[in-house]
Write an enzyme that holds these catalytic residues in place. Structure first.
Site, PDB file in Angstrom:
ATOM      1  N   HIS A  69       0.838  -1.207   0.000  1.00 41.79           N
ATOM      2  CA  HIS A  69       0.000   0.000   0.000  1.00 41.79           C
ATOM      3  C   HIS A  69       0.870   1.254   0.000  1.00 41.79           C
ATOM      4  O   HIS A  69       0.630   2.192  -0.771  1.00 41.79           O
ATOM      5  CB  HIS A  69      -0.918  -0.010   1.223  1.00 41.79           C
ATOM      6  N   HIS A 117       4.478   6.866   5.585  1.00 42.16           N
ATOM      7  CA  HIS A 117       3.301   7.420   6.268  1.00 42.16           C
ATOM      8  C   HIS A 117       2.659   6.458   7.261  1.00 42.16           C
ATOM      9  O   HIS A 117       2.001   6.889   8.201  1.00 42.16           O
ATOM     10  CB  HIS A 117       2.271   7.920   5.248  1.00 42.16           C
ATOM     11  N   ASP A 118       2.861   5.147   7.091  1.00 43.37           N
ATOM     12  CA  ASP A 118       2.278   4.158   8.008  1.00 43.37           C
ATOM     13  C   ASP A 118       3.331   3.483   8.882  1.00 43.37           C
ATOM     14  O   ASP A 118       3.050   2.456   9.508  1.00 43.37           O
ATOM     15  CB  ASP A 118       1.528   3.079   7.215  1.00 43.37           C
ATOM     16  N   ASP A 268      -2.458   9.196  -0.174  1.00 47.77           N
ATOM     17  CA  ASP A 268      -2.982   8.104   0.649  1.00 47.77           C
ATOM     18  C   ASP A 268      -4.483   7.941   0.431  1.00 47.77           C
ATOM     19  O   ASP A 268      -4.986   6.828   0.237  1.00 47.77           O
ATOM     20  CB  ASP A 268      -2.678   8.387   2.124  1.00 47.77           C
ATOM     21  N   ARG A 442      12.692 -12.601  32.812  1.00 45.14           N
ATOM     22  CA  ARG A 442      12.498 -13.239  31.508  1.00 45.14           C
ATOM     23  C   ARG A 442      11.727 -12.343  30.535  1.00 45.14           C
ATOM     24  O   ARG A 442      12.027 -12.300  29.341  1.00 45.14           O
ATOM     25  CB  ARG A 442      11.798 -14.584  31.692  1.00 45.14           C
TER      26      ARG A 442
END
Length: 505
Positions: A69, A117-118, A268, A442
């Site tokens: 995308h 952008h993402d 977008d 842990r």
């Protein structure tokens, strides 16, 4: 209105080790090529290939991930940028606007902003964001920080609970609680490139991904003049000083946006609207014939020369009449995408030029494709059909709910690290293994080195004798957990949750 001069906005300096003696157009372009290399080669970009676009945990490689995308958005952003520059050249305005020697950087900043952008999105997209925010909200209750009496404060963290007679500290507590309950992918993207990955990008390149200008700790109403620009959180308390410096370097007023960000946003919007529908057909949620009828029904009555006729009907008719032995699906989406781009890209470019004084000032309080035009209506059509027929599909909703549960579950699993006292957690950080804390030791080992170092660096800069120290330490500890979990891919988060819940080995 200030004079439009992009030489004052396209700042090629960096926060650290900034190039010196740069004079020529070629030297400036090389700096932005360096940005391009840093971004494309970063692990955060590679992780996008296993993060959700619409369909989580998708094994069909033809269905889009965040990476594919973002690559499509990059191409559309480049197209819009070139269209803008071409029109400004025709109008003989390139030199007047200080762009005659900055066309290459202009395009590169837009392209890389689109690709990035993402970058801050968590696993499972918006449902991952919601899971993080809901989990912290249930423990910090930021809404109680505004109420009286203080005995009504339900915050479960002692250091962040409001106390009588500590008003300066209480104000910081309010900000921290609000900030931690407003995780947002765009704000996390800023944190990633500056604090976690230390990419040391140019000021202009980072400005390109500052999509929203509201601080995550904001309380109350946003100014009417900036309500769109401040629609969502754009950066965290941890990056407050960096953003203040960014604004200074880019000549941005408070809560104003960098001009090229509007182009990224439009790219977008154009990309995902068509892509979501194409992926739904690939997933057999509906056929291409059913999609066409959904679009036709949602648009309503129209005349032959309407935008719907020129874009959607034209694509449908061409795909049906194609004599080549190709699938109707492929043909329809090829024509639909081409028709959509050919209408929306020039429109977005012209909107940018028409509103350039406000855009250059960073105060244009709208998206480029958000107005009363048919182009805006076309985007709304695609979005509305996707909401009604794709996002509400049982398979999509089931996977989103599973994603929400996975992220909530991981936060719960790592909660013991947040339950340790300041002194105990400090000991754990220093020794990495403490015998009396076997579970916490842990869990701490499982955190990535990059995120642990970011925590250590932030805390080491705090004055340890300050009354604010316990508040800030806990803030950065929460950020450590949010950084780690939001940085996971969908598949890693899914597998990690199942392993730690002992569902599988």
């Amino acid at each position: 209105m200030a004079q439009i001069d992009f030489r004052k906005k396209i700042n090629w300096h960096r926060r650290y080790r900034s190039p010196q003696g740069v004079k020529t157009e070629h030297e400036i372009l090389r700096i932005f090529e360096s940005d391009r290399g840093r971004i494309i080669n970063s692990p955060a970009i590679r992780r996008l290939q296993q993060k959700t676009q619409v369909f989580p945990l998708e094994r069909n490689a033809a269905v889009r991930t965040r990476l594919t995308h973002s690559m499509e958005v990059q191409q559309v952003g480049r197209y819009i940028a070139k269209e803008i520059l071409s029109r400004l050249k025709e109008l003989k305005l390139l030199e007047a606007y200080g762009l005659d020697e900055l066309t290459g950087p202009f395009e590169s900043i837009v392209e890389m902003s689109c690709l990035m952008h993402d970058i801050g999105n968590p696993p499972f997209g918006h449902f991952g964001e919601a899971a993080i925010n809901d989990w912290f909200r249930q423990r910090l209750h930021p809404e109680d920080a505004e109420s009286q009496p203080l005995t009504d404060d339900r915050c479960s963290v002692a250091a962040l609970r409001l106390r009588d007679g500590e008003e300066p500290l209480n104000e910081l507590r309010r900000k921290i609680r609000q900030d931690l309950c407003h995780f947002e992918g765009n704000a996390q993207g800023i944190r990633l490139v500056h604090t976690l990955m230390r990419m040391n990008l140019t000021w202009a390149q980072v400005g390109g991904i500052l999509k929203y200008t509201r601080p995550a700790w904001w309380r109350g109403e946003t100014p009417e003049t900036h309500h769109y620009l401040m629609k969502k959180p754009g950066y965290y308390l941890s990056e407050e000083a960096y953003i203040a410096r960014l604004r200074k370097e880019l000549n941005l007023a408070l809560y104003s946006r960098f001009p090229l960000t509007w182009i990224m946003e439009a790219a977008d919007d154009i990309s995902y609207c068509v892509a979501d529908l194409e992926d739904a057909v690939e997933k057999r949620i509906f056929t291409v014939e059913q999609l066409y009828h959904h679009l036709h029904e949602a648009w309503g009555q129209h005349e032959k020369g309407s935008l719907f006729s020129l874009v959607v009907e034209n694509a449908w008719e061409k795909s049906r009449s194609n004599s080549l032995s190709r699938s109707t699906e492929d043909q329809f989406f090829m024509y639909l995408r081409v028709n959509t781009l050919n209408k929306l890209v020039p429109y977005a470019a012209q909107r940018f030029i028409d509103n350039l004084p406000a855009i250059f000032a960073g105060t244009f309080n709208h998206a480029l494709l958000e107005d009363a035009s048919e182009c805006s209506d076309l985007l709304k059509l695609y979005k509305n059909v996707a909401v009604k027929h794709v996002f509400s599909h049982p398979d999509v909703e089931r996977l989103e709910l599973q994603g929400y549960r996975v992220i909530s579950g991981l936060l719960e699993i790592y909660r013991p690290l947040l339950s340790l006292s300041l002194s105990d957690f400090t000991e754990l950080v220093e020794k990495e293994r403490v015998k009396r804390f076997p579970i916490e030791s842990r869990l701490f080992h499982k955190l990535s080195t990059r995120h642990r170092l970011a925590y250590v660096e932030a805390v080491s800069k705090l004055p340890s004798d300050s009354p604010e120290f316990p508040l800030w330490e806990y803030y950065y500890r929460c950020r450590l957990l949010q950084d780690y979990i939001s940085g996971m891919t969908d598949l890693y988060a899914w597998d990690e949750y199942r392993r730690l819940m002992a569902v599988e080995q």
